[in-house]
Design a protein around this motif. Structure first.
Motif, PDB file in Angstrom:
ATOM      1  N   THR A 166      46.560   2.469 -46.440  1.00  0.00           N
ATOM      2  CA  THR A 166      45.376   2.030 -45.904  1.00  0.00           C
ATOM      3  C   THR A 166      45.716   0.365 -45.943  1.00  0.00           C
ATOM      4  OG1 THR A 166      44.042   2.195 -47.687  1.00  0.00           O
ATOM      5  CG2 THR A 166      44.116   3.981 -45.847  1.00  0.00           C
ATOM      6  N   GLY A 167      46.384  -0.036 -47.184  1.00  0.00           N
ATOM      7  CA  GLY A 167      46.323  -1.277 -47.657  1.00  0.00           C
ATOM      8  C   GLY A 167      47.383  -1.252 -48.883  1.00  0.00           C
ATOM      9  N   TRP A 168      47.443  -2.499 -49.449  1.00  0.00           N
ATOM     10  CA  TRP A 168      48.345  -2.713 -50.602  1.00  0.00           C
ATOM     11  C   TRP A 168      47.908  -1.705 -51.861  1.00  0.00           C
ATOM     12  CZ3 TRP A 168      53.075  -3.491 -51.292  1.00  0.00           C
ATOM     13  CH2 TRP A 168      53.781  -3.834 -52.448  1.00  0.00           C
ATOM     14  N   ALA A 169      46.536  -1.927 -52.040  1.00  0.00           N
ATOM     15  CA  ALA A 169      46.101  -1.234 -53.325  1.00  0.00           C
ATOM     16  C   ALA A 169      46.258   0.276 -53.068  1.00  0.00           C
ATOM     17  CB  ALA A 169      44.483  -1.485 -53.387  1.00  0.00           C
ATOM     18  N   ASP A 170      46.179   0.743 -51.926  1.00  0.00           N
ATOM     19  CA  ASP A 170      46.319   1.913 -51.890  1.00  0.00           C
ATOM     20  C   ASP A 170      47.810   2.393 -51.838  1.00  0.00           C
ATOM     21  OD1 ASP A 170      45.840   4.935 -51.000  1.00  0.00           O
ATOM     22  OD2 ASP A 170      46.516   4.179 -48.798  1.00  0.00           O
ATOM     23  N   ALA A 171      48.624   1.554 -51.573  1.00  0.00           N
ATOM     24  CA  ALA A 171      50.320   1.874 -51.689  1.00  0.00           C
ATOM     25  C   ALA A 171      50.587   1.719 -53.117  1.00  0.00           C
ATOM     26  CB  ALA A 171      51.045   0.769 -50.876  1.00  0.00           C
TER      27      ALA A 171
END
Length: 484
Positions: A166-171
């Motif tokens: 969903t975004g960088w933090a999720d990655a």
């Protein structure tokens, strides 16, 4: 000379592009194009107009814009701003790592952005001045191949989405619990992300960035106070292992590095010689699978040195770097062999020996950047009338040391240890030190001193490992006899 620069990048395991421009219009050097008056060449270029991913190199543009706002009274440099830890932009340094809110002035944010490449302060500054303002300045300065598509946080989130999150933090959160197979799949996908594609994401060219530095260093990019501030802060950058690795004091380097997720490694900077010569350089690289970061960093310095002093003959480089190709090839093969044995239970009994061999060869791979550094020094010194005699006197010593290093590398690859060649390198260095104590000779010896330290350490590790494994085997045999 383009073949020399291409070879440096290829040996390091990366694709590269470079542009070096003289800061003063009356300088003559290079091989990329002729001067406006037809008197000679005025630049060095290798794929100089190729679109590239700039990574943190864009922070020079951001700094110039912010400092221009300061100089023109559009932004108070001393205004205090609260940086929220909850809203921080990902990064490996500075305020990106803070767990608490911090209060900084706009002026001090620029310091962190250029000296340690702080991502969070960069994003706060970008949101204040706007992406459009940075692009408008690039257009005003004639940097036609340079476009900033978004702020840093937006760019990182796009990478996360391109990787299926969903975004960088999720990655990042997913990566902490991903399996080895899942991580390997992500590594394959990463280079295809939009942010890592200059046709779809933020982009520039080596020529644009070298021209930007030339304009900053001659006070033509904006207000003189703004240009001076950017020059000062670039001179204080903490990173010194890329362009600066190709030069030695009293040469000074002011630079801004950039990197993105192990794929992109860049640097732009200005090289100032004591005799008044000044060059603006921009080097952009893209790693190939299995490449070594240290080798690429050294290649950036070596390529810049050749770009700034292209009169150096081809054999000055080839004579010193002849072993680098074999070192990298053998290291890559050994790492692949170790992986195949590690994950194949049928080869369990060979696992330890394969692992030892691969570790030894990977360690040998670390010697290559020191040879690249030496190549850059030989190239730079040969091109200078005051230092060329030092290189002439050094050639017999360098040939002997290079040959001994080659034998030590062969020993490491064949037996896991450097063998008697280690003593030859040590004795050769001592003889060279007795023969020539000039500062330039000391600089030429330094890479071999670092190589000697590596070889000495590599020579001890395999012996210690074998002794430990022998003791373990004896203990296992003893336990088996007791059980019987």
């Amino acid at each position: 000379m383009t073949d020399d620069i291409r070879g440096i990048f290829e040996r390091a395991g990366c694709e590269g592009a470079l542009c070096v421009l003289p800061l003063d219009d009356d300088g003559e050097f290079g091989f990329g194009g002729s001067g406006s008056d037809g008197s000679g060449f005025r630049e060095s270029g290798f794929r100089a107009d190729e679109p590239s991913v700039p990574a943190s190199v864009v922070k020079v543009q951001v700094a110039l814009e912010v400092e221009t706002w300061f100089a023109e009274g559009r932004l108070d440099p001393g205004e205090r701003v609260t940086l929220s830890a909850a809203d921080r932009t990902f990064g490996p340094t500075g305020t990106s790592l803070f767990e608490d809110d911090a209060v900084l002035s706009w002026r001090d944010m620029v310091v962190l952005m250029l000296t340690i490449s702080d991502n969070h302060t960069t994003n706060v500054l970008l949101r204040r001045i706007g992406v459009d303002a940075v692009n408008a300045t690039a257009e005003r300065l004639g940097l036609t191949g340079t476009v900033l598509e978004s702020d840093l946080r937006t760019m990182l989130d796009s990478i996360g989405r391109d990787l299926g999150r969903t975004g960088w933090a999720d990655a990042v959160a997913w990566g902490e619990r991903a399996s080895a197979a899942e991580s390997a799949r992500v590594e394959e996908l990463l280079p295809t992300a939009r942010a890592l594609d200059p046709s779809r994401g933020t982009r520039t060219t080596p020529r644009d960035m070298a021209e930007l530095l030339r304009l900053i260093w001659t006070d033509r990019a904006g207000p003189a106070a703004a240009c001076a501030r950017v020059r000062t802060l670039m001179g204080r950058q903490l990173t010194r292992h890329r362009i600066a690795s190709g030069f030695r004091p009293p040469v000074r380097v002011a630079a801004k590095s950039g990197g993105l997720l192990g794929v992109v490694r860049n640097e732009v900077g200005v090289i100032s010689h004591p005799d008044g010569r000044r060059y603006a350089a921009a080097i952009f690289t893209r790693s190939r699978p299995g490449s070594d970061e240290t080798a690429i960093n050294a290649a950036i310095g070596a390529a810049t040195a050749l770009g700034a002093d292209p009169a150096v003959a081809h054999d000055n480089v080839a004579a010193v770097t002849g072993h680098v190709d074999a070192v990298h090839d053998n290291a890559a093969r050994a790492r692949e062999a170790e992986r195949s044995v590690r994950f194949n239970p049928l080869h369990h009994r060979h696992r330890d020996s394969a692992g030892r061999t691969a570790r030894a060869v990977t360690a040998v791979d670390r010697l290559a950047p020191h040879l690249e550094t030496l190549a850059g020094e030989v190239a730079a010194f040969t091109a200078r009338d005051d230092l060329a005699p030092v290189v002439t006197d050094a050639r017999p010593h360098l040939r002997a040391l290079t040959a001994a290093t080659g034998r030590a590398i062969t020993g490491l690859l064949d037996t896991g240890g450097p063998g008697p060649a280690l003593a030859t390198v040590r004795d050769g260095l001592a003889a060279y030190a007795r023969a020539d104590s000039r500062p330039a000779a000391v600089a030429l010896r330094r890479p071999f001193q670092q190589i000697l330290q590596l070889l000495d350490g590599l020579g001890r590790v395999p012996q210690e490992q074998e002794q430990e494994q022998g003791q373990e085997q004896e203990q296992e045999q003893g336990q088996g006899q007791e059980g019987a």
